[in-house]
Design an enzyme around this catalytic site. Sequence first.
Site, PDB file in Angstrom:
ATOM      1  N   GLU A  48       0.809  -1.229   0.000  1.00 16.79           N
ATOM      2  CA  GLU A  48       0.000   0.000   0.000  1.00 16.79           C
ATOM      3  C   GLU A  48       0.839   1.274   0.000  1.00 16.79           C
ATOM      4  O   GLU A  48       0.333   2.348  -0.315  1.00 16.79           O
ATOM      5  CB  GLU A  48      -0.933  -0.003   1.214  1.00 16.79           C
ATOM      6  CG  GLU A  48      -0.172   0.121   2.546  1.00 16.79           C
ATOM      7  CD  GLU A  48      -1.049  -0.095   3.771  1.00 16.79           C
ATOM      8  OE1 GLU A  48      -2.169  -0.597   3.623  1.00 16.79           O
ATOM      9  OE2 GLU A  48      -0.589   0.248   4.868  1.00 16.79           O
ATOM     10  N   ASN A  49       2.111   1.178   0.377  1.00 18.12           N
ATOM     11  CA  ASN A  49       2.972   2.363   0.386  1.00 18.12           C
ATOM     12  C   ASN A  49       3.623   2.616  -0.976  1.00 18.12           C
ATOM     13  O   ASN A  49       4.579   3.366  -1.059  1.00 18.12           O
ATOM     14  CB  ASN A  49       4.044   2.231   1.480  1.00 18.12           C
ATOM     15  CG  ASN A  49       4.834   0.947   1.374  1.00 18.12           C
ATOM     16  OD1 ASN A  49       4.292  -0.099   1.069  1.00 18.12           O
ATOM     17  ND2 ASN A  49       6.126   1.026   1.617  1.00 18.12           N
TER      18      ASN A  49
END
Lengths: 223, 220
Positions: A48-49
């Site tokens: 997700e980063n």
Amino acid sequence: MQPLSRRQMAWRAAQDLPEGAYVNLGIGLPTLCGDYIPPGREIVFHSENGVLGTGPAPKKGEEDSDLINAGKQLVTLVPGGSYFHHNDAFLMIRGGHIDIALLGAFEVSEKGDLANWITNDPTATPGVGGAMDLAAGAKEVRVLVEHITKEGEPRLKKVCTYPLTAPGCVKRIYTNFAVIDVTPDGLVVREMADGLDLAALQKLTEPRLTLANDWKKLTAPAM
Amino acid sequence: MIDKRVPDLAAAVAGIKNGATVLCGGFGAVGEPIALTEALLDLGIRDLTIVANNAGTGEIGIARLINEGRVRKVICSYPRTTDPRAFEAAYKAGRIELELVPQGTLSERLRAAGAGIGGFYTPTAAGTRLAEGKETRVLDGKTYVLEKPLKGDVALIAAYKSDRWGNLVYRKSARSFNPVMAPAADMTVVQVKMIVDLGSLDPEAIVTPGIFVDRVVMVR
């Protein structure tokens, strides 16, 4: 009875990830699935980063402090991997581009409601991270969870007692005792650990279970 | 001549006021503009609202601002990150307010602010506690939650390289929230590892065009 260890649970869930899938692994137990992809199967892990194609932890001496996963562990990038910013990372999630999200849980209901971001402890600091986006946006949500709590309470509930992450999102549950599908007719047991029968599993589970006709023994290699 | 370079951290954060809403880039401590954040201490400002994915790691950056009592409120997705002791101590003592926002919603609210969008409907958090009190709408059979833009008075971000126009490139997963926050504030200040000659960054590789950047300071 022979329940699976945490690593064996991760192995079992990893076997079901199909060739070519884009997969998000939640922090904690699901992250371990990346270690057990069957040889020859190509699966792309989304973080997700802002990383597509996260690989295993770096070798000693090859760590790069700018390359981490959602759990903030140092990782590597596989050939073909890419970097992007947070909006694109969550566009992938919310827009239904992630095939499978494998998430941890505190509780799952018989309707597939997921509770994994906060307990009922008012003194605990809450944190949601990307859990609600993944639960609402991935094409399919699967859960890895220990079947009962340390106190012996079932984690599979008729109705979740903790606040929800998303209603009705979970399709498949991997526990240390069983593999269970969430269906319109309720929870269906696909696999059970050695030494368990349906009555014994039912005692450890709040909602009613149905045993699939073609159910199998839940096994994993020793590790 | 356009030149957004400033000589030092003091010049980079000059003019930021008490009560400011400060967007802080990064994901945990990776890509966090630690030097800029700590430079706010020397300004003597307080009552800050910090917008970030996390709420500070260890005793550096945002955590240091919290420890020094400069932060009134944190808007973030996950305060329970690696070593969150500064936030947890302040939160448990009731010294700090928390607005918890799902990570994708946080990112999209920042995008909306930068893009001039008045709000958006997202499926995230529908049917949960984090949607309570918010307008919801069923569109094509699916429930969505209305979310509003989140704008900063200032964005503090970190990048790898810049030129004097403020064009930015990032390194690996240190990109994260930084390009999302750059357009989302009245003033955007960047700390970079190196500043290169104008024209030497590959135009195909510039992630944040300089139009979104006001000040650039080099921090080795």
